[in-house]
Design a protein around this motif. Sequence first.
Motif, mmCIF file in Angstrom:
data_model
loop_
_atom_site.group_PDB
_atom_site.id
_atom_site.type_symbol
_atom_site.label_atom_id
_atom_site.label_comp_id
_atom_site.label_asym_id
_atom_site.label_seq_id
_atom_site.Cartn_x
_atom_site.Cartn_y
_atom_site.Cartn_z
ATOM 1 N N ASP A 24 5.754 2.313 -0.092
ATOM 2 C CA ASP A 24 5.563 3.628 -1.534
ATOM 3 C C ASP A 24 5.278 4.746 -0.255
ATOM 4 O OD1 ASP A 24 6.594 2.705 -3.778
ATOM 5 O OD2 ASP A 24 4.383 3.072 -4.912
ATOM 6 N N ARG A 25 4.401 4.760 0.763
ATOM 7 C CA ARG A 25 3.855 5.889 1.230
ATOM 8 C C ARG A 25 5.116 5.826 2.462
ATOM 9 N NH1 ARG A 25 -0.733 4.089 4.260
ATOM 10 N NH2 ARG A 25 -0.091 4.161 6.055
ATOM 11 N N GLN A 155 -2.320 7.924 -4.293
ATOM 12 C CA GLN A 155 -1.099 7.855 -3.815
ATOM 13 C C GLN A 155 -0.397 6.694 -3.936
ATOM 14 O OE1 GLN A 155 -2.488 7.959 0.442
ATOM 15 N NE2 GLN A 155 -0.503 8.357 1.110
ATOM 16 N N LYS A 156 -1.176 5.904 -4.725
ATOM 17 C CA LYS A 156 -1.810 4.330 -4.774
ATOM 18 C C LYS A 156 -1.192 4.394 -6.476
ATOM 19 C CE LYS A 156 -4.044 2.270 -1.715
ATOM 20 N NZ LYS A 156 -5.614 1.676 -1.253
ATOM 21 N N GLY A 157 -0.007 4.227 -6.489
ATOM 22 C CA GLY A 157 0.755 4.419 -7.582
ATOM 23 C C GLY A 157 1.745 6.069 -8.282
ATOM 24 N N ALA A 249 -0.559 19.770 6.279
ATOM 25 C CA ALA A 249 0.728 18.606 7.051
ATOM 26 C C ALA A 249 0.917 17.434 7.563
ATOM 27 C CB ALA A 249 0.966 20.608 7.463
ATOM 28 N N ASN A 250 -0.197 17.558 8.299
ATOM 29 C CA ASN A 250 -0.454 16.133 9.409
ATOM 30 C C ASN A 250 -0.458 14.952 8.181
ATOM 31 O OD1 ASN A 250 0.419 15.599 11.486
ATOM 32 N ND2 ASN A 250 -2.346 14.808 11.883
ATOM 33 N N GLU A 251 -1.364 15.487 7.522
ATOM 34 C CA GLU A 251 -1.096 14.582 6.228
ATOM 35 C C GLU A 251 -0.672 13.943 5.984
ATOM 36 O OE1 GLU A 251 -6.055 15.021 4.746
ATOM 37 O OE2 GLU A 251 -4.560 16.728 3.877
ATOM 38 N N ILE A 252 0.156 14.518 4.842
ATOM 39 C CA ILE A 252 1.699 14.148 4.751
ATOM 40 C C ILE A 252 2.352 13.450 5.385
ATOM 41 C CG2 ILE A 252 0.963 15.507 2.815
ATOM 42 C CD1 ILE A 252 3.013 17.110 3.115
#
Length: 257
Positions: A24-25, A155-157, A249-252
Amino acid sequence: MWKTIRVTVLLVVLVIVAGRAWLDRVETQSWKSPLWVGIYPLNADGSPRAQSYIADLSANDFAGIATFFEREAHRFAVTLDEPVHIELYPQGKELPPLLEPNAGPFGVMWWSLKMRWFAMHATKVPGRTPSRIRIFVLYHDPSSLQTVPDSHGLQKGLIGVVHAFASRSMAGSNNIVIAHELMHTLGATDKYDFSTGAPLYPAGFAEPDRQPRYPQPSAEIMAGRRAISATDSDMPSNLQDVVVGPVTANEIRWTHH
Ligand SMILES: [Zn+2]
């Protein structure tokens, strides 16, 4: 013997869940094709006001969210025309499981499992392709409460639960909350002080290097508020006054791939 089987089954389940979360990630942070996001409206309090508000909703009411992601993604390294595609699904009947205010880590874990189970069933709409990210928007009659319960993004799901006011005048700020929780499902973290609600410097500022620093021209999406002085901040009324900061922005992974 039974113990070995039980432990083996549990390990297999854990590996599948972890593998799923990893896939997913990777998929939601690749920014190679539009990310399909579904809005699932729900009547939170069973009120006639929320009901008529939901009946009047159209995909256009959420268009500002797609525009926001497009505008902000293009300021970074994303060239995709439509990074996020928003779809409005019909109103659901069942409400998602509640997260108790003092749930604790185990309670939150249990709730997130129940939430995934709920989302699996609640998003089955005949004739419609299920969305990759599911955002449940729970509408409340504004005359019956001052503030709505906290919203969440997992984020998980890849699930968001947004509490919103059933009011036209709040549609812009509802979209800010939806975009914020959507960001959480993509891996972004909060950038405000949990005790005061104030944006954190520098990550929660739209323009941390601005001279003079205050007032900030806009809010950072994961801070949610705009610092107007060293001690004061206000809430923007729509996504036109909100930006994505470099840390978010960096995190995603809005970076060069
Ligand atoms: Zn948050």
